[in-house]
Design a protein around this motif. Structure first.
Motif, PDB file in Angstrom:
ATOM      1  N   UNK A 136      60.435  31.842  36.578  1.00 36.51           N
ATOM      2  CA  UNK A 136      60.940  30.569  36.062  1.00 36.51           C
ATOM      3  C   UNK A 136      61.142  30.656  34.550  1.00 36.51           C
ATOM      4  N   UNK A 137      60.163  31.227  33.855  1.00 37.77           N
ATOM      5  CA  UNK A 137      60.255  31.313  32.391  1.00 37.77           C
ATOM      6  C   UNK A 137      61.356  32.276  31.950  1.00 37.77           C
ATOM      7  N   UNK A 138      61.550  33.359  32.705  1.00 39.39           N
ATOM      8  CA  UNK A 138      62.548  34.364  32.317  1.00 39.39           C
ATOM      9  C   UNK A 138      63.977  33.949  32.660  1.00 39.39           C
ATOM     10  N   UNK A 139      64.184  33.465  33.880  1.00 39.51           N
ATOM     11  CA  UNK A 139      65.561  33.221  34.328  1.00 39.51           C
ATOM     12  C   UNK A 139      65.791  31.824  34.904  1.00 39.51           C
ATOM     13  N   UNK A 140      64.759  30.979  34.870  1.00 37.51           N
ATOM     14  CA  UNK A 140      64.941  29.614  35.356  1.00 37.51           C
ATOM     15  C   UNK A 140      64.919  29.475  36.871  1.00 37.51           C
ATOM     16  N   UNK A 141      64.484  30.532  37.583  1.00 37.37           N
ATOM     17  CA  UNK A 141      64.440  30.478  39.048  1.00 37.37           C
ATOM     18  C   UNK A 141      63.301  29.584  39.512  1.00 37.37           C
ATOM     19  N   UNK A 142      63.609  28.682  40.440  1.00 45.71           N
ATOM     20  CA  UNK A 142      62.553  27.899  41.090  1.00 45.71           C
ATOM     21  C   UNK A 142      62.689  28.089  42.601  1.00 45.71           C
ATOM     22  N   UNK A 143      61.586  27.941  43.293  1.00 45.66           N
ATOM     23  CA  UNK A 143      61.594  28.034  44.754  1.00 45.66           C
ATOM     24  C   UNK A 143      60.889  26.815  45.332  1.00 45.66           C
TER      25      UNK A 143
END
Length: 132
Positions: A71-78
């Motif tokens: 999340x912090x690196x690329x904004x990915x959330x699941x």
């Protein structure tokens, strides 16, 4: 005596980890990728692989750490809809740091609805009306 060392040893750990996954030697793979991430903490792909391995082993503290890094690196959330195994993760206390990290994340775009309304394509031909 000149000792030859690979130009990018950390990356070799990453490659070794991927080979170990292919050989179904998951515990060793996790060690190699963890070692690689110590040198390259901003490699999102390595965090992704590491997180998947942790999820398979139900090591939810590591899943939370990996998802938070992604999340912090690329904004990915699941969320639970991405993989049924996430349901147990989100139900666990170990998911708290991740839930906290993403609480202010923008909402994800909703997936397009499918005929069953459950988010899964059941092999229907979407071009024709179906008689049920």
């Amino acid at each position: 005596k000149v000792q030859k060392t690979p130009a990018n040893e950390p990356y070799l750990e990453f490659l070794r980890g991927n080979i170990l996954i292919a050989l179904d030697r998951k515990a060793e793979a996790r060690e190699s990728i963890a070692s690689y991430l110590e040198s390259e903490p901003e490699d999102a792909q390595a965090h992704f692989i590491s997180t998947q391995l942790a999820l398979e082993e139900e090591d939810y503290a590591s899943v939370a750490a990996g998802l938070t890094a992604l999340f912090e690196l690329v904004g990915l959330t699941v969320d639970e809809s991405d993989d049924p195994r996430f349901e147990a993760f989100f139900a666990s206390e170990e998911s708290a740091p991740y839930r906290e990290a993403i609480k202010d994340a923008p909402p994800r775009p909703k997936r397009p609805a499918t005929p069953h309304g459950d988010g899964h394509d059941h092999g229907h031909d979407h071009g024709h009306d179906h008689v049920h």
